[in-house]
Design a protein around this motif. Structure first.
Motif, PDB file in Angstrom:
ATOM      1  N   GLY A   1      50.787  -7.982 129.655  1.00  0.00           N
ATOM      2  CA  GLY A   1      49.810  -8.967 130.110  1.00  0.00           C
ATOM      3  C   GLY A   1      49.108  -8.599 131.386  1.00  0.00           C
ATOM      4  O   GLY A   1      48.496  -9.460 132.027  1.00  0.00           O
ATOM      5  N   ALA A   2      49.171  -7.332 131.779  1.00  0.00           N
ATOM      6  CA  ALA A   2      48.554  -6.916 133.036  1.00  0.00           C
ATOM      7  C   ALA A   2      47.037  -6.986 132.958  1.00  0.00           C
ATOM      8  O   ALA A   2      46.437  -6.751 131.913  1.00  0.00           O
ATOM      9  CB  ALA A   2      48.984  -5.496 133.389  1.00  0.00           C
ATOM     10  N   ARG A   3      46.436  -7.278 134.078  1.00  0.00           N
ATOM     11  CA  ARG A   3      45.001  -7.061 134.262  1.00  0.00           C
ATOM     12  C   ARG A   3      44.873  -5.757 135.024  1.00  0.00           C
ATOM     13  O   ARG A   3      45.332  -5.641 136.168  1.00  0.00           O
ATOM     14  CB  ARG A   3      44.368  -8.204 135.054  1.00  0.00           C
ATOM     15  N   LEU A   4      44.280  -4.753 134.426  1.00  0.00           N
ATOM     16  CA  LEU A   4      44.213  -3.443 135.052  1.00  0.00           C
ATOM     17  C   LEU A   4      42.827  -2.863 134.922  1.00  0.00           C
ATOM     18  O   LEU A   4      42.104  -3.135 133.971  1.00  0.00           O
ATOM     19  CB  LEU A   4      45.238  -2.492 134.428  1.00  0.00           C
ATOM     20  N   ASN A   5      42.460  -2.082 135.898  1.00  0.00           N
ATOM     21  CA  ASN A   5      41.179  -1.394 135.858  1.00  0.00           C
ATOM     22  C   ASN A   5      41.122  -0.445 137.038  1.00  0.00           C
ATOM     23  O   ASN A   5      42.117  -0.273 137.750  1.00  0.00           O
ATOM     24  CB  ASN A   5      40.016  -2.394 135.899  1.00  0.00           C
ATOM     25  N   ALA A   6      39.970   0.146 137.252  1.00  0.00           N
ATOM     26  CA  ALA A   6      39.736   1.018 138.393  1.00  0.00           C
ATOM     27  C   ALA A   6      38.264   0.926 138.747  1.00  0.00           C
ATOM     28  O   ALA A   6      37.427   0.608 137.899  1.00  0.00           O
ATOM     29  CB  ALA A   6      40.119   2.460 138.059  1.00  0.00           C
ATOM     30  N   THR A   7      37.936   1.194 140.002  1.00  0.00           N
ATOM     31  CA  THR A   7      36.543   1.192 140.431  1.00  0.00           C
ATOM     32  C   THR A   7      36.296   2.379 141.347  1.00  0.00           C
ATOM     33  O   THR A   7      37.196   2.864 142.028  1.00  0.00           O
ATOM     34  CB  THR A   7      36.152  -0.106 141.177  1.00  0.00           C
ATOM     35  N   THR A   8      35.063   2.832 141.342  1.00  0.00           N
ATOM     36  CA  THR A   8      34.633   3.919 142.214  1.00  0.00           C
ATOM     37  C   THR A   8      33.393   3.475 142.964  1.00  0.00           C
ATOM     38  O   THR A   8      32.517   2.830 142.392  1.00  0.00           O
ATOM     39  CB  THR A   8      34.290   5.178 141.397  1.00  0.00           C
ATOM     40  N   TRP A   9      33.329   3.828 144.246  1.00  0.00           N
ATOM     41  CA  TRP A   9      32.110   3.564 145.012  1.00  0.00           C
ATOM     42  C   TRP A   9      31.894   4.681 146.002  1.00  0.00           C
ATOM     43  O   TRP A   9      32.500   5.753 145.890  1.00  0.00           O
ATOM     44  CB  TRP A   9      32.175   2.191 145.665  1.00  0.00           C
ATOM     45  N   LEU A  10      31.054   4.448 146.973  1.00  0.00           N
ATOM     46  CA  LEU A  10      30.638   5.522 147.862  1.00  0.00           C
ATOM     47  C   LEU A  10      31.792   6.147 148.629  1.00  0.00           C
ATOM     48  O   LEU A  10      31.860   7.367 148.783  1.00  0.00           O
ATOM     49  CB  LEU A  10      29.590   5.007 148.857  1.00  0.00           C
ATOM     50  N   ASP A  11      32.719   5.318 149.135  1.00  0.00           N
ATOM     51  CA  ASP A  11      33.737   5.790 150.067  1.00  0.00           C
ATOM     52  C   ASP A  11      35.149   5.825 149.507  1.00  0.00           C
ATOM     53  O   ASP A  11      36.057   6.289 150.203  1.00  0.00           O
ATOM     54  CB  ASP A  11      33.748   4.895 151.319  1.00  0.00           C
ATOM     55  N   ARG A  12      35.365   5.342 148.287  1.00  0.00           N
ATOM     56  CA  ARG A  12      36.743   5.243 147.796  1.00  0.00           C
ATOM     57  C   ARG A  12      36.779   5.105 146.289  1.00  0.00           C
ATOM     58  O   ARG A  12      35.791   4.796 145.622  1.00  0.00           O
ATOM     59  CB  ARG A  12      37.446   4.057 148.449  1.00  0.00           C
ATOM     60  N   THR A  13      38.000   5.307 145.763  1.00  0.00           N
ATOM     61  CA  THR A  13      38.318   5.015 144.365  1.00  0.00           C
ATOM     62  C   THR A  13      39.614   4.222 144.368  1.00  0.00           C
ATOM     63  O   THR A  13      40.538   4.564 145.120  1.00  0.00           O
ATOM     64  CB  THR A  13      38.524   6.304 143.551  1.00  0.00           C
ATOM     65  N   ASN A  14      39.685   3.167 143.581  1.00  0.00           N
ATOM     66  CA  ASN A  14      40.929   2.387 143.561  1.00  0.00           C
ATOM     67  C   ASN A  14      41.354   2.066 142.127  1.00  0.00           C
ATOM     68  O   ASN A  14      40.528   1.924 141.228  1.00  0.00           O
ATOM     69  CB  ASN A  14      40.796   1.094 144.379  1.00  0.00           C
ATOM     70  N   TYR A  15      42.678   2.005 141.953  1.00  0.00           N
ATOM     71  CA  TYR A  15      43.303   1.703 140.662  1.00  0.00           C
ATOM     72  C   TYR A  15      44.227   0.513 140.887  1.00  0.00           C
ATOM     73  O   TYR A  15      44.937   0.451 141.899  1.00  0.00           O
ATOM     74  CB  TYR A  15      44.110   2.915 140.165  1.00  0.00           C
ATOM     75  N   TYR A  16      44.223  -0.431 139.959  1.00  0.00           N
ATOM     76  CA  TYR A  16      45.018  -1.634 140.211  1.00  0.00           C
ATOM     77  C   TYR A  16      45.527  -2.254 138.919  1.00  0.00           C
ATOM     78  O   TYR A  16      44.975  -2.046 137.836  1.00  0.00           O
ATOM     79  CB  TYR A  16      44.202  -2.674 140.982  1.00  0.00           C
TER      80      TYR A  16
END
Length: 917
Positions: A107-122
């Protein structure tokens, strides 16, 4: 004596020191967040315990973004983000340990995002699965497979994402403005990268990029929610402690943009409906002290009806919307002011109005009231941003990217120090011609037809992060709305919800663990379907007049009262309803309820405001003509629903024509007839005081009468069968494919839950669903493809598949989609698929019991569909009880491949649906 003192100090230090696991150094503690360093490899760890819900958000932020790219590998950060989900030796699709499935099935909500200064996974997960999240994230930090076949399939996915962005006039213009403003610094290119780099970057370059930046000493782990600090640190050490520091220094970006010598100008000319003006000025990076007055300035310029751009542009009929692109990036960047023009307004006059606003601030400054109002808005948002573990983690993620996580904690106090003099000074310093880059989107006229209901431009240009898939940032849809619900531990959800009738209104309240925040939602029968046949725009115009002033307050006084509280009240009109929502600090709940009642009961219905509104709505309706998703779905509904059915919406041409001829008297008559408490539902969630809410509703709505009950509708008959239609749009690099039919199903029907589960297994918002797993993940044909059942609250709805494809992959995408659809109808889903889908849906229902907005939305959605409050607890049990035969039988019962209608919107022709050799 000295030795004794030293010994006593040592003992005291031992007794009173934090009892943290060996191997960590505690760095600092601020605002309830504690920073640690894992000594063996330099990993930064941020922990914040919050036991209000049995949920944890685990987020890993890598200090690498598109600013770390150079010509030839632009877009690599984002492409690598996609590949991070392809797996490791331990977690991969081939061995049944696919990351999406492993986390999704809890049931996790998971994704990742990329932008100018960082990348994050959650991932936001049930709190008892923390170890799984730590294991997966640490494993893919250094053990990613990075196979060429994965890169080849994912490249076409990312290219389709690029093409979807190119469909947007705003995105195209924003990209050109930044490219012109920055000539040396890597902010020159957008996060998605240049198309040729996306298509041609060698696998070796991606592997080098991964091996350069994906190390513990270049990452921060953030854990927010229901955990114990020592247990979390022990797990982090167990898994991340096996990874060494990088064998090299992490490269720094040392390029400084040369001083700009004069104004730069760009233009984008292509098919479109609405002109856009963007004016960017260079500003310092986020660590600079001027970040705070610049944020206050942004609010003064464009937030709410009291803002200067609203008064100068929107209120004067020159723009349908305004927006400032002002974000805390690490390096010097841009403050861009955007205006989306009304029909008839020129780019030159809008540009001059924006510049005149800046010049007036330089000469006269801003008022203390304006600054205080902006500070109040930001202060309230600080409380709102603590509504849920993900929201907190995401705000910290932004601060990490700009270089200092304490920015998140200190931000409100620094904002409160801003003075009117500070705001005037930053305008004088930065908003000058030599710092300026100006851009125009100039639409080539097009006479295409489309239906009117669609996403606003605002929703489009508010989404800047590059997600692996934006659809996955919303949660599994349990109701037709985003199903986020706040959990209450160790008890039934319904037991903590109060349901009463006050002043003829059904009022539902739920107190949750969030502090200082109240979110509310509501609706009643006054939607577009109730507009008179003589004028289909009347319901929409009536709802949009509510915030244009009341009999007691003009629109600016009304807006000022709300904005001074940092509160919001929003109205919208859909097929069946006048819907409203808002949020406020709990101390202001009484005042906000009074303002809600004032707007619903006593709108001013001023002729001048009505004339302005008509012009604005016509401009907004024209915007949707460029949206391939909207055009495809609206054409589908037009084909499959009979003319008299609520889901057969008026065309945009009809709405524009009717809005132009609408009179204020027609709007007043509609308000008198349909506005009242008869079918009204009001849901309030958060830091609730039931006595205050009850008294406020009783006093504010006392004496209000009228309204109607929702009528019963006949089930739709099939209108169009087995037909394909093209909606031709010019200059579109991505096309939308929609395949669907009516089902004659309503959300309240007994078969609906079984059908919903079947659909979630086939095309729901998860990479474990067949459509995404096969057509995107395996075959790499699309950025996004989903199936859903919509428009089924008060009337029966439609089931459809929707995906976006490059025109040269459309034929293959259509063939693959039909292959999987026929297999689903013929063979159904397996026992294993059903078990996984049940686990995912029930888990997500519980995981998402976190935010006040989500709970209010969920309660309202269930109640609107005729379910009692007890359904909040019954719903997961209904899913769990389903058998595979029940699920597969409803698919055969309601989906018929011979009745399917296909619509494609974009720059395509009928032959493009054939597979190209």
């Amino acid at each position: 004596m000295l030795k004794r003192i030293i010994a006593l100090l040592f003992i005291a230090t031992y007794l009173f020191a934090d009892n943290i696991p060996e191997g960590f150094t505690k760095v600092k503690e601020l605002g309830g967040i504690t920073e640690y360093t894992l000594d063996s490899n330099g990993l930064t760890v941020l922990l914040m315990e919050n036991h209000s819900a049995p949920v944890i958000t685990f987020m890993v932020t890598y200090r690498v973004g598109s600013r770390n790219e150079v010509t030839g590998n632009t877009g690599s950060t984002h492409l690598l983000e996609h590949l991070m989900f392809k797996g490791t030796e331990k977690y991969n699709k081939a061995n049944g340990g696919h990351i999406d499935a492993t986390l999704g099935n809890i049931g996790a909500r998971l994704n990742a995002t990329t932008w100018l200064d960082r990348t994050n996974y959650y991932e936001t997960i049930p709190s008892d699965y923390l170890e799984l999240a730590v294991d997966i994230e640490s494993d893919r930090m250094r053990n990613l497979l990075l196979r060429k076949e994965d890169k080849d399939s994912e490249m076409t996915v990312v290219r389709n994402e690029y093409e979807r962005g190119e469909n947007s006039p705003f995105s195209a213009l924003n990209k050109e403005i930044w490219a012109a403003a920055f000539q040396a610094h890597p902010y020159h290119h957008s996060t998605i990268g240049w198309k040729s780099d996306i298509e041609n970057v060698p696998m070796e370059d991606l592997r080098d990029f991964y091996n350069t930046f994906y190390w513990p000493n270049n990452a921060t782990v953030t854990v927010i929610g229901d955990f114990k600090t020592n247990e979390a640190l022990s797990l982090i050490k167990k898994y991340y402690g096996q990874i060494t520091r990088s064998p090299h220094e992490i490269p720094e970006v040392y390029t400084v943009e040369p001083e700009q010598q004069g104004e730069r100008r760009v233009s984008v000319k292509r098919a479109g409906q609405v002109g856009v003006v963007g004016i960017g000025h260079k500003k310092p990076g986020a660590s600079h002290a001027d970040t705070y007055p610049l944020e206050v300035l942004s609010r003064i310029l464009s937030d709410g009806k009291t803002s200067r751009f609203y008064k100068a542009l929107v209120d004067q009929g020159k723009a349908v919307d305004i927006f400032n692109f002002n974000f805390p990036f690490k390096d010097p960047n841009l403050f861009v002011s955007y205006a989306f023009l009304t029909p008839g307004a020129t780019h030159e006059e809008a540009e001059q109005i924006i510049l005149d606003v800046f010049e007036k601030i330089k000469s006269e400054g801003v008022t203390a009231d304006e600054v205080n109002r902006a500070i109040s808005q930001i202060t309230a948002e600080t409380a709102f941003d603590r509504d849920g573990s993900f929201s907190i983690a995401n705000e910290i993620n932004t601060a990490i990217a700009m270089g200092d996580w304490t920015f998140y904690v200190n931000y409100p106090d620094n904002i409160k120090k801003v003075t009117p003099e500070d705001v005037k000074r930053v305008v004088e310093q930065y908003f000058i011609e030599k710092n300026r880059t100006t851009g125009y989107f100039i639409p080539k006229s097009s006479a295409q037809q489309a239906s009117a209901n669609g996403p606003s431009m605002r929703s489009e240009y508010k989404t800047f992060n590059y997600y692996r898939d934006p659809e996955l940032t919303t949660l599994n849809d349990h109701t037709g709305s985003n199903p986020v619900i706040t959990p209450i531990q160790n008890t039934g959800i319904a037991d903590n919800i109060n349901d009463s009738n006050i002043a003829g209104i059904r009022v539902i309240t739920a107190k949750t663990g969030v502090k200082d925040v109240v979110t509310f939602r509501g609706s009643f029968a006054a939607g577009d379907h109730f507009s008179p046949e003589s004028n289909k725009a009347i319901a929409d115009l009536t709802g949009n007049m509510l915030d244009k002033g009341t009999q007691k307050n003009d629109k600016f006084s009304l807006a000022e009262k709300l904005e001074n509280l940092g509160a919001s009240i929003n109205f919208s009109v859909n097929t069946h309803q006048l819907a409203f929502n808002g949020r406020c600090l709990s101390k202001d709940a009484r005042a906000v309820i009074e303002l809600l009642a004032e707007q619903l009961r006593f709108p001013a219905m001023n002729q001048e405001e009505f004339d302005k509104l008509k012009k604005q709505r016509i401009g907004e309706w024209k915007q949707v003509l460029d949206n391939t998703n909207t055009r495809a779905s609206e054409k589908l509904n037009e084909l499959i629903f009979p003319d008299e059915h609520p889901n057969h919406a008026a065309t945009i041409e009809k709405l524009i024509e009717d809005a132009d001829k609408a009179t204020l008297e027609e709007v007043k008559e509609f308000h008198d007839k349909y506005y009242g408490p008869q079918s009204m539902i009001l849901v309030l969630v958060g830091d609730i005081d039931d006595k205050i809410i009850s008294e406020a509703v009783k006093i504010s709505f006392n004496g209000w009468a009228g309204g109607i009950d929702y009528p019963e509708y006949d089930r739709a008959d099939y209108q169009t069968l087995n037909k394909t239609e093209i909606v031709k749009l010019e200059d579109k690099t991505s096309a939308t494919l929609t395949i669907g039919q009516i089902t004659k199903l309503k959300r309240s029907d007994p078969d609906y839950v079984a059908f919903y589960v079947a659909n979630q297994s086939f095309g729901g918002g998860s990479f474990t669903a067949r459509l995404l797993s096969i057509i995107r993940d395996d075959e790499g044909l699309t950025y996004g493809i989903f199936s859903s059942h919509n428009d089924d609250i008060y009337s029966d709805g439609a089931w459809s598949i929707s995906g976006t494809f490059s025109p040269d992959l459309l034929g293959q995408g259509y063939s693959s989609t039909m292959r999987e659809l026929k297999r689903w109808i013929r063979d159904g889903i397996t026992e294993d698929e059903l078990a996984d889908t049940k686990s995912r849906l029930i888990g997500s229902y519980k995981v998402n019991l976190e935010t006040t907005n989500g709970m209010a939305r969920q309660i309202l959605s269930f109640v609107e569909r005729g379910f009692g409050i007890s359904y909040m607890d019954e719903y997961p049990n209904l899913i769990q009880a389903l058998t595979v035969d029940e699920v597969n039988n409803v698919v055969k019962k309601y989906i018929d491949p011979d009745k399917l209608v296909t619509v494609v919107a974009g720059s395509v022709k009928m032959d493009d649906l054939k597979i190209r050799n």
